[in-house]
Design a protein around this motif. Structure first.
Motif, mmCIF file in Angstrom:
data_model
loop_
_atom_site.group_PDB
_atom_site.id
_atom_site.type_symbol
_atom_site.label_atom_id
_atom_site.label_comp_id
_atom_site.label_asym_id
_atom_site.label_seq_id
_atom_site.Cartn_x
_atom_site.Cartn_y
_atom_site.Cartn_z
ATOM 1 N N LEU A 128 0.821 -1.213 0.000
ATOM 2 C CA LEU A 128 0.000 0.000 0.000
ATOM 3 C C LEU A 128 0.853 1.261 0.000
ATOM 4 N N THR A 129 0.371 2.287 -0.669
ATOM 5 C CA THR A 129 0.977 3.610 -0.540
ATOM 6 C C THR A 129 0.310 4.300 0.654
ATOM 7 N N GLN A 130 0.893 5.385 1.093
ATOM 8 C CA GLN A 130 0.254 6.153 2.174
ATOM 9 C C GLN A 130 -1.139 6.611 1.745
ATOM 10 N N ALA A 131 -1.263 7.053 0.515
ATOM 11 C CA ALA A 131 -2.559 7.541 0.021
ATOM 12 C C ALA A 131 -3.604 6.425 0.013
ATOM 13 N N GLN A 132 -3.207 5.228 -0.400
ATOM 14 C CA GLN A 132 -4.141 4.102 -0.415
ATOM 15 C C GLN A 132 -4.560 3.716 0.999
ATOM 16 N N LEU A 150 -8.721 3.837 5.281
ATOM 17 C CA LEU A 150 -8.987 4.112 6.691
ATOM 18 C C LEU A 150 -9.936 5.299 6.896
ATOM 19 N N GLY A 151 -10.189 6.053 5.833
ATOM 20 C CA GLY A 151 -11.086 7.201 5.934
ATOM 21 C C GLY A 151 -10.454 8.409 6.603
ATOM 22 N N VAL A 152 -9.132 8.543 6.444
ATOM 23 C CA VAL A 152 -8.425 9.709 6.996
ATOM 24 C C VAL A 152 -7.667 10.389 5.858
ATOM 25 N N SER A 153 -7.228 11.618 6.086
ATOM 26 C CA SER A 153 -6.453 12.298 5.051
ATOM 27 C C SER A 153 -5.065 11.689 4.965
ATOM 28 N N GLN A 154 -4.442 11.839 3.796
ATOM 29 C CA GLN A 154 -3.089 11.337 3.617
ATOM 30 C C GLN A 154 -2.147 12.057 4.571
ATOM 31 N N TYR A 195 -2.505 10.519 8.008
ATOM 32 C CA TYR A 195 -1.872 9.199 8.028
ATOM 33 C C TYR A 195 -0.353 9.334 8.068
ATOM 34 N N SER A 196 0.180 10.245 7.279
ATOM 35 C CA SER A 196 1.624 10.467 7.246
ATOM 36 C C SER A 196 2.151 10.870 8.617
ATOM 37 N N MET A 197 1.418 11.729 9.303
ATOM 38 C CA MET A 197 1.831 12.154 10.648
ATOM 39 C C MET A 197 1.840 10.970 11.619
ATOM 40 N N ILE A 198 0.854 10.094 11.510
ATOM 41 C CA ILE A 198 0.802 8.908 12.365
ATOM 42 C C ILE A 198 1.986 8.003 12.046
ATOM 43 N N GLU A 199 2.223 7.788 10.770
ATOM 44 C CA GLU A 199 3.296 6.884 10.356
ATOM 45 C C GLU A 199 4.666 7.398 10.783
ATOM 46 N N ALA A 258 -0.277 10.459 17.381
ATOM 47 C CA ALA A 258 -0.687 9.125 17.819
ATOM 48 C C ALA A 258 -2.140 8.889 17.426
ATOM 49 N N PRO A 259 -2.440 7.721 16.877
ATOM 50 C CA PRO A 259 -3.843 7.433 16.547
ATOM 51 C C PRO A 259 -4.627 7.088 17.807
#
Length: 75
Positions: free
Chosen positions: A21-25, A30-34, A37-41, A46-47
């Motif tokens: 998966l890419t970050q965008a996928q 997950l229904g969140v913005s890229q 998600y990038s900040m979480i990764e 923290a999620p």
């Protein structure tokens, strides 16, 4: 000239890439913005528990594998 610094990939990054998966996928599924998600990764955010569980399921890992508690926090 200084060399660019790169962070070691996080467990989440490695698991996402292994899942193909890419970050965008991942973000879309997950229904969140890229951006979120990038900040979480990257560890910048923290999620919540629900999102952490959904991320873990998406990449085929457990929450503990993706965000292991340090010995300091666990004790």
């Amino acid at each position: 000239m200084s060399r660019p610094r790169f962070r070691e990939p996080t467990a989440l990054t490695r698991a996402r890439v292994a899942a193909g998966l890419t970050q965008a996928q991942a973000a879309k599924r997950l229904g969140v913005s890229q951006s979120s998600y990038s900040m979480i990764e990257s560890g910048g955010r923290a999620p919540n528990v629900d999102l952490a569980q959904r991320i873990a399921r998406l990449v085929g890992r457990t929450v503990a594998e993706l965000w292991p508690m340090s010995a300091e926090v666990a004790s």
